[in-house]
Design an enzyme around this catalytic site. Structure first.
Site, short mmCIF file in Angstrom:
data_model
loop_
_atom_site.label_atom_id
_atom_site.label_comp_id
_atom_site.label_asym_id
_atom_site.label_seq_id
_atom_site.Cartn_x
_atom_site.Cartn_y
_atom_site.Cartn_z
N ARG A 184 -47.84 -25.65 -46.03
CA ARG A 184 -47.78 -24.56 -47.15
C ARG A 184 -49.01 -25.20 -48.39
O ARG A 184 -49.35 -24.37 -49.43
CB ARG A 184 -46.37 -24.58 -47.65
CG ARG A 184 -45.74 -25.78 -48.29
CD ARG A 184 -44.15 -25.74 -47.86
NE ARG A 184 -43.78 -25.62 -46.66
CZ ARG A 184 -42.46 -25.52 -46.54
NH1 ARG A 184 -41.57 -25.33 -47.37
NH2 ARG A 184 -42.06 -25.45 -45.21
N LYS B 177 -43.00 -37.50 -37.89
CA LYS B 177 -42.50 -36.84 -36.86
C LYS B 177 -41.85 -37.73 -36.00
O LYS B 177 -42.56 -38.71 -35.57
CB LYS B 177 -43.26 -35.74 -36.25
CG LYS B 177 -43.58 -34.61 -37.42
CD LYS B 177 -44.60 -33.79 -36.52
CE LYS B 177 -44.95 -32.59 -37.33
NZ LYS B 177 -43.76 -31.52 -37.63
#
Length: 459
Positions: free
Chosen positions: A311, A237
């Protein structure tokens, strides 16, 4: 709960008269000419967010007029605890007829401060509440405080072991069963995606499990994403995207908070809580884009993006939960920025594979004034997760419908016959608002608890 005192300790409490612009004129007339002149001299007319002390004998306050927005019933008084002078205040019948439970909850939430590392500069003003109101509302406030505290704690003090320790402490408090799988034990027990995401951290990944209740009771499983810090992995990120990633375990905090409420309420159900707790870090053994992981459910997943890690840790936990064939699975996760783009920071995105589950949650959200918003499991979008070398990818090239495709990914690990709902929750306040201080936040928790009570109290 130091924001409250009960009626038995209410000596010298200052009457607090809640008003709004509509009710103020009649209240002012009833208070008399001197009070009307005092309000006029201070240009007070019941505006939301303003308050005015009415002078009494000897320099004391005879009463306090508090302007509020009756449409925001839970948080009508939430700005007051840290703005009023320290002291005791009691709702007065001459003002708006606020619900005592909602008003006291909002007061408590407005008094919250995260004080682990910085001492508060003052005490919050206290509200007098009846014993039965305190008994009813205190568990909600305490659960929300705990969720906020967990999220606000930086990763150095809230890593995978500490997060799992919070669930262990809850199990010990209620005599529940507890176990966890740590490090390579995850591989031996067939939780490969949890291990893959967390293996690069110096703090071992783990799956923590709480169990409580009789085997023949309806079985509710809560699953919470516990990514204690998310660098994005090798798909790292940027700095502004990484700054607040201590909050990426907000889903786990919600699951623990809801479990605490369910256990305290002694609802007639069997409860399981699953917290996959990892840190998505970068090292030589970090999982890589292009790798293929065989999940617990047997599906192969191509890693398209290592920053779509939530996920992955959830899919093994959901597969394990589904193996138990419970009555219902509820999962919580700070899963996608796309949900925030679609709904903003204050509306959690709800997905469910049963209309009656979604309808029940939305009804509970309206009843508790704790908003949720349903988005569709639009299955044609599954093509966005296609992989030419695996059963599916964990992400895809398209930026469209990111919250939906993430939910569709999770749904692949829940059998069609298994009732399930997923909440994509921000878990954070970007700025200070009454009752919603900047930092970690419990969103949808009151709605979910109301739904669970309605569903299982009659079991």
């Amino acid at each position: 709960m130091d924001a409250w005192i009960t009626a038995t300790d209410a000596a010298d409490a200052i009457p607090l008269i809640a008003v709004d612009r509509e009710s103020f004129p009649a209240v002012a007339v009833a208070l008399g000419d001197d009070a009307q002149r005092w309000c006029a001299a201070n240009d007070f007319a019941g505006e939301a967010g303003r308050f005015l002390a009415l002078p009494g004998a000897g320099g004391t306050a005879a009463a306090l007029l508090a302007g509020c927005d009756r449409r925001d019933a839970v948080f009508a008084l939430a700005s007051l605890p840290l703005r009023l002078p320290e002291g005791r205040y009691a709702l007065d019948a001459r003002g708006l007829a606020l619900d005592a439970g909602e008003a006291s909850l909002g007061w408590a939430l407005g008094a919250y401060r995260f004080s682990r590392y910085k001492k508060p500069s003052r005490r919050a003003a206290q509200l007098v509440v009846a014993d039965d109101v305190a008994q009813r509302t205190a568990p909600l406030a305490e659960a929300i405080f705990h969720v906020r505290d967990l999220i606000n704690t930086p990763t150095e003090d809230m890593g995978p072991a500490e997060l799992a320790g919070s669930l262990r402490a809850l199990a010990e408090r209620h005599g529940a069963g507890y176990r966890e799988w740590v490090g390579d034990e995850l591989l031996a027990a067939n939780f490969p995606t949890i291990h893959a995401v967390g293996r690069a951290s110096h703090r071992a990944p783990r799956l923590a499990e709480l169990t409580h209740g009789p085997a023949d009771a309806p079985h509710l499983v809560l699953v919470g994403k516990g990514v204690c810090f998310d660098t994005g992995g090798l798909d790292i990120k940027p700095a502004d995207g990484m700054r607040w990633m201590k909050k990426d375990m907000g889903g786990a905090a919600h699951a623990i908070g809801l479990a605490a409420l369910v256990l305290a309420a002694k609802l007639p159900l069997r409860l399981s809580v699953l917290i996959p707790a990892v840190e998505n870090a970068i090292a030589g053994n970090a999982y890589r884009p292009g790798e293929i992981v065989r999940t617990r459910a047997g599906h192969t997943v191509e890693i398209d993006n290592t920053d779509a890690e939530g996920r992955l840790v959830l899919c093994d936990a959901l597969a394990y939960a589904s193996e138990q064939k419970p009555d219902l699975i509820l999962d919580f996760a700070t899963l996608t920025g796309a949900a925030r783009i679609a709904l903003g920071p204050e509306l959690p995105a709800l997905f469910a594979n049963r209309d009656e589950i979604a309808d029940g949650l939305l009804d509970a959200a309206r009843a508790t004034r704790d908003p949720l918003w349903r988005l569709p499991l639009w299955r044609p979008y599954l093509t966005m997760l296609d992989s030419h070398v695996a059963d599916l990818a964990n992400s895809g090239a398209s930026r469209h419908a990111g919250a939906i495709t993430a939910a569709l990914y999770l749904e692949r690990f829940v059998p069609e016959a298994q009732p399930w709902a997923h909440l994509d929750v921000y878990s954070w306040n970007d700025s200070d608002k009454p009752g919603h201080p900047r930092g970690g936040e419990a969103q949808g928790l009151r709605a979910y608890f109301e739904f669970v009570k309605r569903r299982y109290a009659r079991a």
